[in-house]
Design an enzyme around this catalytic site. Sequence first.
Site, PDB file in Angstrom:
ATOM      1  N   CYS A   1       0.830  -1.212   0.000  1.00 33.59           N
ATOM      2  CA  CYS A   1       0.000   0.000   0.000  1.00 33.59           C
ATOM      3  C   CYS A   1       0.865   1.263   0.000  1.00 33.59           C
ATOM      4  O   CYS A   1       1.534   1.557   0.988  1.00 33.59           O
ATOM      5  CB  CYS A   1      -0.910  -0.040   1.230  1.00 33.59           C
ATOM      6  SG  CYS A   1      -1.775   1.490   1.598  1.00 33.59           S
TER       7      CYS A   1
ATOM      8  N   CYS B   1       0.081   3.814   2.694  1.00 34.45           N
ATOM      9  CA  CYS B   1       0.527   3.291   4.001  1.00 34.45           C
ATOM     10  C   CYS B   1       2.009   3.606   4.199  1.00 34.45           C
ATOM     11  O   CYS B   1       2.421   4.042   5.274  1.00 34.45           O
ATOM     12  CB  CYS B   1       0.312   1.786   4.089  1.00 34.45           C
ATOM     13  SG  CYS B   1      -1.417   1.279   3.950  1.00 34.45           S
TER      14      CYS B   1
END
Length: 108
Positions: free
Chosen positions: A36, A39
């Site tokens: 991600c 993230c």
Amino acid sequence: MTTEKSEILKLNNNTFEYELKQAKGPVLVDFWAEWCGPCKQMDPVLGKLAEELAGEATIAKVNVDESPALAQKYGVQSIPTFLVFKDGVEVSRKSGVTSPDGLKMLLD
């Protein structure tokens, strides 16, 4: 406790409940995944926050690929999602890339 150099706890299915009970003050949990991009963008923000709030709050991470049951239990449908727990109870949440001030507001 499992800590990294930045004092961010790595939680999983086996350690989550225990660490929440042991924590002093609020716990900010980042639900994330290795793949991600947003993230990864939050990593330095969380590291800085962990240093700044040491002793006042706990910063923790849950890898949703390694602990999908936790993500499901807490209804995490997108990542990153940040949940704040006080005394083991979820009190607030926010999804998506968030500023350091935004995360601090969640903790208040």
